[in-house]
Design a protein around this motif. Structure first.
Motif, PDB file in Angstrom:
ATOM      1  N   ASN A  89       0.808  -1.225   0.000  1.00  0.00           N
ATOM      2  CA  ASN A  89       0.000   0.000   0.000  1.00  0.00           C
ATOM      3  C   ASN A  89       0.841   1.275   0.000  1.00  0.00           C
ATOM      4  O   ASN A  89       0.324   2.369  -0.181  1.00  0.00           O
ATOM      5  N   LYS A  90       2.165   1.132   0.197  1.00  0.00           N
ATOM      6  CA  LYS A  90       3.046   2.301   0.123  1.00  0.00           C
ATOM      7  C   LYS A  90       3.854   2.323  -1.167  1.00  0.00           C
ATOM      8  O   LYS A  90       4.729   3.178  -1.357  1.00  0.00           O
ATOM      9  N   ALA A  91       3.581   1.373  -2.063  1.00  0.00           N
ATOM     10  CA  ALA A  91       4.429   1.216  -3.259  1.00  0.00           C
ATOM     11  C   ALA A  91       4.393   2.444  -4.162  1.00  0.00           C
ATOM     12  O   ALA A  91       5.430   2.857  -4.693  1.00  0.00           O
ATOM     13  N   ALA A  92       3.218   3.045  -4.311  1.00  0.00           N
ATOM     14  CA  ALA A  92       3.113   4.179  -5.235  1.00  0.00           C
ATOM     15  C   ALA A  92       3.954   5.349  -4.734  1.00  0.00           C
ATOM     16  O   ALA A  92       4.714   5.960  -5.493  1.00  0.00           O
ATOM     17  N   LEU A  93       3.855   5.629  -3.439  1.00  0.00           N
ATOM     18  CA  LEU A  93       4.648   6.722  -2.867  1.00  0.00           C
ATOM     19  C   LEU A  93       6.140   6.380  -2.923  1.00  0.00           C
ATOM     20  O   LEU A  93       6.980   7.231  -3.234  1.00  0.00           O
ATOM     21  N   ALA A  94       6.466   5.134  -2.661  1.00  0.00           N
ATOM     22  CA  ALA A  94       7.873   4.710  -2.723  1.00  0.00           C
ATOM     23  C   ALA A  94       8.427   4.874  -4.139  1.00  0.00           C
ATOM     24  O   ALA A  94       9.563   5.311  -4.329  1.00  0.00           O
ATOM     25  N   ALA A  95       7.604   4.555  -5.134  1.00  0.00           N
ATOM     26  CA  ALA A  95       8.057   4.655  -6.525  1.00  0.00           C
ATOM     27  C   ALA A  95       8.355   6.099  -6.909  1.00  0.00           C
ATOM     28  O   ALA A  95       9.191   6.366  -7.766  1.00  0.00           O
ATOM     29  N   ARG A  96       7.679   7.036  -6.257  1.00  0.00           N
ATOM     30  CA  ARG A  96       7.941   8.460  -6.532  1.00  0.00           C
ATOM     31  C   ARG A  96       9.109   8.991  -5.712  1.00  0.00           C
ATOM     32  O   ARG A  96       9.664  10.025  -6.031  1.00  0.00           O
ATOM     33  N   THR A  97       9.453   8.306  -4.641  1.00  0.00           N
ATOM     34  CA  THR A  97      10.423   8.841  -3.676  1.00  0.00           C
ATOM     35  C   THR A  97      11.831   8.281  -3.864  1.00  0.00           C
ATOM     36  O   THR A  97      12.817   8.950  -3.567  1.00  0.00           O
ATOM     37  N   PHE A  98      11.922   7.039  -4.345  1.00  0.00           N
ATOM     38  CA  PHE A  98      13.220   6.368  -4.389  1.00  0.00           C
ATOM     39  C   PHE A  98      13.700   6.128  -5.816  1.00  0.00           C
ATOM     40  O   PHE A  98      12.901   6.005  -6.739  1.00  0.00           O
ATOM     41  N   ASP A  99      15.022   6.033  -5.940  1.00  0.00           N
ATOM     42  CA  ASP A  99      15.636   5.732  -7.231  1.00  0.00           C
ATOM     43  C   ASP A  99      15.894   4.240  -7.393  1.00  0.00           C
ATOM     44  O   ASP A  99      15.991   3.742  -8.512  1.00  0.00           O
ATOM     45  N   LEU A 100      16.064   3.549  -6.271  1.00  0.00           N
ATOM     46  CA  LEU A 100      16.306   2.099  -6.310  1.00  0.00           C
ATOM     47  C   LEU A 100      15.590   1.468  -5.123  1.00  0.00           C
ATOM     48  O   LEU A 100      15.805   1.872  -3.978  1.00  0.00           O
ATOM     49  N   ILE A 101      14.753   0.484  -5.401  1.00  0.00           N
ATOM     50  CA  ILE A 101      14.067  -0.255  -4.337  1.00  0.00           C
ATOM     51  C   ILE A 101      14.869  -1.539  -4.102  1.00  0.00           C
ATOM     52  O   ILE A 101      14.921  -2.405  -4.972  1.00  0.00           O
TER      53      ILE A 101
END
Ligand code: PLP
Length: 228
Positions: A89-101
């Motif tokens: 449920n945090k993936a969308a925000l993470a995708a906007r915030t990070f360069d590498l997961i």
């Protein structure tokens, strides 16, 4: 928080230790990227490290990283790594915030990341739980090949990441070897390069470098003991 001078000096010392491990193991100088694990550190600590040359920060919590990115928005050329477990449920925000997961461990999570960042796909590592510890995130070693096939179209897979079970640095070595060998097998089976091996923290990074780490994630050796 330590002083800026302390952070700069400790960063320099970690760099020298990485360089010495590279030399000892016959690896090219600069082949290991230093990712600073900056969870719970104030943005000012990251700024001090940046001014001393750091460019890669690894955060564990999405919301904390959102705030720090905003506070450090004036600093060019920073790469933000997510190194903590990510909930779908945090993936969308993470995708906007990070360069590498660094912590992809399920097909569902990769799908959610792809939905948020369809093209180009977000760079990612698969987190491997080598000790098969029930308390830890990550996929078991024997599930990695299947997960790679399931998510290779969703994210840009660059390699593997692990946090070995707790123990001494010399005990961590066998897990680092396992991750390196696993990477070799999975790369051969999938035809993907999977060139990144993210392994090694404050207590064992020199061993990780000797065993082929391309990224080490270091917190306490640079920022001091965590207070929170
Ligand atoms: C905190 C953390 C690190 C760094 O740990 P230290 O022992 O402080 O160097 C590395 N990787 C992950 C995933 C972490 O959460």
């Amino acid at each position: 928080m330590l002083t800026k001078q302390e952070i700069a000096a400790r960063l320099q010392s970690v760099r020298e230790r990485i360089a010495a491990s590279e030399r000892r193991s016959g690896r090219a100088p600069g082949s290991v990227r230093l990712v600073l694990a900056s969870k719970t550190q104030p943005a000012e600590a990251l700024r001090a490290a940046y001014l001393a040359g750091a460019r890669d920060f690894g955060e564990n919590y999405v919301q904390e990283a959102v705030h720090k990115r905003a506070e450090l928005g004036d600093l060019p050329g920073v790469t933000w790594h997510l190194i903590g477990h990510l909930q779908t449920n945090k993936a969308a925000l993470a995708a906007r915030t990070f360069d590498l997961i660094q912590t992809v461990d399920s097909e569902r999570l990769a799908n959610a990341l792809a939905k948020a960042r369809p093209s180009p796909p977000i760079p990612a590592l698969i987190e491997v739980n080598l000790g098969a510890e029930t308390t830890k995130a990550g996929v078991r070693a024997d599930e990695v090949e299947r997960l790679v096939e399931a998510v290779r179209a969703e994210v840009e897979l660059r390699g593997l990441m692990t946090i070995p079970p707790p123990g001494r640095a010399d005990e961590a070595r066998r897990y680092f070897i396992q991750l390196r060998e696993l990477r070799g097998r999975v790369a051969a089976a999938s035809g993907l390069a999977l060139s990144e091996l993210s392994m090694g923290m404050t207590d064992d990074f020199e061993v990780a470098v000797e065993e082929g780490a391309t990224m080490v994630r270091i917190g306490r050796a640079v920022f001091g003991e965590r207070v929170k």
